[in-house]
Design a protein around this motif. Structure first.
Motif, mmCIF file in Angstrom:
data_model
loop_
_atom_site.group_PDB
_atom_site.id
_atom_site.type_symbol
_atom_site.label_atom_id
_atom_site.label_comp_id
_atom_site.label_asym_id
_atom_site.label_seq_id
_atom_site.Cartn_x
_atom_site.Cartn_y
_atom_site.Cartn_z
ATOM 1 N N SER A 93 -15.546 -30.756 28.939
ATOM 2 C CA SER A 93 -16.221 -29.804 29.825
ATOM 3 C C SER A 93 -15.383 -29.493 31.054
ATOM 4 C CB SER A 93 -17.588 -30.362 30.266
ATOM 5 O OG SER A 93 -18.279 -29.417 31.064
ATOM 6 N N ALA A 94 -15.352 -28.216 31.379
ATOM 7 C CA ALA A 94 -14.748 -27.702 32.607
ATOM 8 C C ALA A 94 -15.494 -26.419 32.931
ATOM 9 C CB ALA A 94 -13.259 -27.434 32.412
ATOM 10 N N PRO A 95 -15.441 -25.960 34.176
ATOM 11 C CA PRO A 95 -16.111 -24.695 34.498
ATOM 12 C C PRO A 95 -15.664 -23.575 33.562
ATOM 13 C CG PRO A 95 -15.428 -25.795 36.514
ATOM 14 C CD PRO A 95 -14.849 -26.589 35.377
ATOM 15 N N GLY A 96 -16.624 -22.955 32.884
ATOM 16 C CA GLY A 96 -16.315 -21.878 31.952
ATOM 17 C C GLY A 96 -16.148 -22.312 30.515
ATOM 18 N N HIS A 97 -16.127 -23.627 30.273
ATOM 19 C CA HIS A 97 -15.966 -24.084 28.883
ATOM 20 C C HIS A 97 -16.537 -25.491 28.733
ATOM 21 C CE1 HIS A 97 -13.985 -24.197 24.871
ATOM 22 N NE2 HIS A 97 -13.961 -25.505 25.107
ATOM 23 N N THR A 98 -17.680 -25.583 28.060
ATOM 24 C CA THR A 98 -18.255 -26.881 27.701
ATOM 25 C C THR A 98 -18.395 -26.918 26.189
ATOM 26 O OG1 THR A 98 -19.456 -27.145 29.789
ATOM 27 C CG2 THR A 98 -20.254 -28.407 27.893
ATOM 28 N N GLU A 99 -17.832 -27.958 25.580
ATOM 29 C CA GLU A 99 -17.813 -28.050 24.125
ATOM 30 C C GLU A 99 -18.281 -29.425 23.669
ATOM 31 O OE1 GLU A 99 -14.720 -27.385 20.355
ATOM 32 O OE2 GLU A 99 -14.061 -27.042 22.420
ATOM 33 N N PHE A 100 -19.335 -29.429 22.864
ATOM 34 C CA PHE A 100 -19.790 -30.639 22.189
ATOM 35 C C PHE A 100 -19.337 -30.558 20.741
ATOM 36 C CE2 PHE A 100 -22.602 -30.647 25.818
ATOM 37 C CZ PHE A 100 -22.769 -31.998 26.102
ATOM 38 N N ILE A 101 -18.649 -31.598 20.273
ATOM 39 C CA ILE A 101 -18.107 -31.613 18.907
ATOM 40 C C ILE A 101 -18.780 -32.731 18.123
ATOM 41 C CG2 ILE A 101 -16.052 -31.681 17.456
ATOM 42 C CD1 ILE A 101 -15.352 -31.408 21.063
ATOM 43 N N ILE A 102 -19.565 -32.352 17.112
ATOM 44 C CA ILE A 102 -20.171 -33.319 16.193
ATOM 45 C C ILE A 102 -19.185 -33.519 15.032
ATOM 46 C CG2 ILE A 102 -22.115 -33.843 14.681
ATOM 47 C CD1 ILE A 102 -23.822 -31.958 16.386
ATOM 48 N N THR A 103 -18.739 -34.736 14.829
ATOM 49 C CA THR A 103 -17.783 -35.057 13.764
ATOM 50 C C THR A 103 -18.478 -35.930 12.723
ATOM 51 O OG1 THR A 103 -15.957 -34.988 15.347
ATOM 52 C CG2 THR A 103 -15.531 -36.043 13.221
ATOM 53 N N LEU A 104 -18.462 -35.475 11.462
ATOM 54 C CA LEU A 104 -19.121 -36.196 10.371
ATOM 55 C C LEU A 104 -18.145 -36.352 9.213
ATOM 56 C CD1 LEU A 104 -22.503 -34.214 10.357
ATOM 57 C CD2 LEU A 104 -22.114 -36.463 11.349
ATOM 58 N N GLY A 147 -22.652 -42.009 10.411
ATOM 59 C CA GLY A 147 -21.261 -42.443 10.347
ATOM 60 C C GLY A 147 -20.324 -41.578 11.162
ATOM 61 N N GLY A 148 -20.887 -40.739 12.062
ATOM 62 C CA GLY A 148 -20.063 -39.806 12.830
ATOM 63 C C GLY A 148 -20.062 -40.108 14.310
ATOM 64 N N ARG A 149 -19.707 -39.102 15.085
ATOM 65 C CA ARG A 149 -19.651 -39.254 16.543
ATOM 66 C C ARG A 149 -19.848 -37.881 17.182
ATOM 67 N NH1 ARG A 149 -13.324 -39.689 16.326
ATOM 68 N NH2 ARG A 149 -12.716 -37.637 17.139
ATOM 69 N N ILE A 150 -20.102 -37.901 18.495
ATOM 70 C CA ILE A 150 -20.153 -36.665 19.275
ATOM 71 C C ILE A 150 -19.198 -36.818 20.451
ATOM 72 C CG2 ILE A 150 -21.567 -35.091 20.640
ATOM 73 C CD1 ILE A 150 -23.971 -35.872 19.063
ATOM 74 N N ASP A 151 -18.331 -35.833 20.643
ATOM 75 C CA ASP A 151 -17.423 -35.797 21.790
ATOM 76 C C ASP A 151 -17.804 -34.620 22.670
ATOM 77 O OD1 ASP A 151 -15.568 -37.964 20.976
ATOM 78 O OD2 ASP A 151 -15.136 -36.605 19.307
ATOM 79 N N CYS A 152 -17.418 -34.723 23.924
ATOM 80 C CA CYS A 152 -17.691 -33.624 24.866
ATOM 81 C C CYS A 152 -16.458 -33.366 25.725
ATOM 82 C CB CYS A 152 -18.896 -33.953 25.746
ATOM 83 S SG CYS A 152 -19.250 -32.664 26.976
ATOM 84 N N SER A 161 -18.782 -27.545 16.371
ATOM 85 C CA SER A 161 -18.620 -27.398 17.822
ATOM 86 C C SER A 161 -19.670 -26.437 18.373
ATOM 87 C CB SER A 161 -17.223 -26.876 18.168
ATOM 88 O OG SER A 161 -16.232 -27.780 17.745
ATOM 89 N N ILE A 162 -20.324 -26.866 19.445
ATOM 90 C CA ILE A 162 -21.256 -26.003 20.179
ATOM 91 C C ILE A 162 -20.627 -25.756 21.537
ATOM 92 C CG2 ILE A 162 -23.562 -25.756 21.179
ATOM 93 C CD1 ILE A 162 -23.239 -28.175 18.375
ATOM 94 N N ILE A 163 -20.220 -24.513 21.788
ATOM 95 C CA ILE A 163 -19.426 -24.179 22.972
ATOM 96 C C ILE A 163 -20.191 -23.169 23.821
ATOM 97 C CG2 ILE A 163 -17.184 -23.318 23.763
ATOM 98 C CD1 ILE A 163 -16.262 -23.805 20.766
ATOM 99 N N ASP A 164 -20.224 -23.408 25.128
ATOM 100 C CA ASP A 164 -20.793 -22.406 26.039
ATOM 101 C C ASP A 164 -19.821 -22.169 27.187
ATOM 102 O OD1 ASP A 164 -21.687 -23.750 28.707
ATOM 103 O OD2 ASP A 164 -22.487 -25.116 27.191
ATOM 104 N N ASN A 165 -19.923 -20.994 27.799
ATOM 105 C CA ASN A 165 -19.034 -20.644 28.914
ATOM 106 C C ASN A 165 -19.772 -20.723 30.250
ATOM 107 O OD1 ASN A 165 -20.683 -18.445 28.492
ATOM 108 N ND2 ASN A 165 -19.047 -16.921 28.440
ATOM 109 N N GLY A 166 -20.645 -21.720 30.367
ATOM 110 C CA GLY A 166 -21.415 -21.929 31.583
ATOM 111 C C GLY A 166 -20.640 -22.679 32.657
ATOM 112 N N PRO A 167 -21.341 -23.191 33.659
ATOM 113 C CA PRO A 167 -20.682 -23.819 34.810
ATOM 114 C C PRO A 167 -20.026 -25.160 34.516
ATOM 115 C CG PRO A 167 -23.068 -24.039 34.976
ATOM 116 C CD PRO A 167 -22.802 -23.135 33.816
#
Length: 347
Positions: free
Chosen positions: A331-342, A324-329, A281-287
């Motif tokens: 996102s809301a103000p203050g929390h954006t999370e990209f999840i790479i699943t392998l 063989g994986g996927r990426i999910d996202c 998971s790559i998480i930021d607390n941006g807009p």
């Protein structure tokens, strides 16, 4: 048959709780849903294992004491790590055990997520097919244009005129590079065993060279993660694209980027079910990402920035697919999370 092993292979979270709502058994899916290790699960009472549950603890406690069953559909659940889930809750008394009940927590957003992923993959592949055809149609005349400019440059003696042919060649090369980036990796490459944390560390070493002072990076790794088969360079590119997006989202306001690695049990990717997967998971607390972009976020040329190419996430998504994986996202103000699943290949 080993009952514990059978329960640990269920997708549904299953716990056995007493009249004080203290679990005396929890399967692997319960650990995964509540994001709490099994030994801690069995030490705490149920209300201490989540931030919020759409069923009062007193109702569950009374039902266990009176050997009554309860069924609650689409109840909200917020786990200790802040994850939001929607679940169906079922409490069933165990007939031969006084004041013990079987608690089932089934995620009802799982099927919706699978459907969304299959739909997104189909749309992504259609978009990639269109882009590939368009790119090939562009590259053919572009090669002829560049070759003609080279021949013309050899015939010209005036430096001023040669400057124009050099400009044509330079712009043709730029367009060809853009087309190559649009195409991205299309076929699986030779994979070897690497550790995902080595990939992340290389990415962070690159990013931190130019990281603005108002942005901090937090590492939250699971050291027990095994090596997986991967194309090291491709996955490094995928992670780099997402981390760079997080940095760009925080450039003006500052903030924190968190890199978190974990395992998950009984996860479906596309139509394939895996006993265990790796999540990064790559998480930021941006807009946050504009809602109107969420449905087309991984399409080529889709971007929310004026100077963005719209290729980074598309390439990252394609690389995850080739592994063989996927990426999910999320996102809301203050929390954006990209999840790479392998997927993890268990021995």
């Amino acid at each position: 048959m080993d009952t514990n092993n059978l329960l640990n292979n269920l997708v549904t979270a299953v716990l056995v709780i007493d009249a004080n709502l203290k679990p005396c058994f929890a399967n692997a899916a319960a650990e995964q849903l509540l994001a709490v290790a099994n030994h801690k699960l069995l030490e705490l009472c149920l209300p201490d294992l989540y931030q919020f549950l759409g069923v009062e603890a007193s109702i569950l406690r009374d039902a266990v004491k009176s050997n009554q069953g309860i069924t609650v559909n689409t109840a909200p659940l917020i786990t200790l790590d802040g994850q939001h889930h929607t679940i169906d809750l079922t409490l069933v008394p165990i007939e031969d055990k006084q004041n013990l009940s079987l608690l089932e927590l089934r995620q009802v957003d799982q099927q919706r997520r699978i459907h969304q992923q299959l739909n997104m993959d189909a749309q992504q592949q259609a978009a990639q097919y269109l882009v590939r055809n368009l790119a090939h149609e562009i590259k053919n005349p572009l090669g002829g244009l560049r070759g003609a400019a080279q021949l013309l440059s050899r015939e010209l003696t005036s430096p001023d005129l040669k400057e124009f042919t050099h400009l044509i060649i330079e712009q043709a090369d730029r367009l060809r590079n853009l087309v190559d980036r649009l195409l991205g990796p299309q076929m699986p490459t030779q994979h070897a065993e690497h550790n995902i944390h080595q990939v992340v560390q290389k990415v962070l070493k690159l990013v931190e060279l130019t990281l603005p002072a108002n942005i901090t990076i937090k590492r939250d790794y699971d050291p027990s993660l095994p090596d997986i088969l991967m194309d090291h360079d491709q996955l490094q590119q995928a992670v780099l694209n997402i981390v760079q997006n997080a940095v760009q989202a925080l450039e003006k306001t500052g903030g924190e980027i968190s890199i978190k690695s974990r395992t998950q049990h009984q996860v479906t990717i596309g139509t394939q079910r895996y006993k265990m997967v790796l999540t990064l998971s790559i998480i930021d607390n941006g807009p946050g990402i504009p809602p109107e972009l969420m449905d087309t976020l991984f399409y080529p040329m889709v971007t929310g920035r004026e100077d963005g190419s719209g290729l980074g996430l598309s390439i990252a998504h394609n690389i995850a697919r080739l592994h063989g994986g996927r990426i999910d996202c999320v996102s809301a103000p203050g929390h954006t999370e990209f999840i790479i699943t392998l997927p993890l290949q268990l021995q």
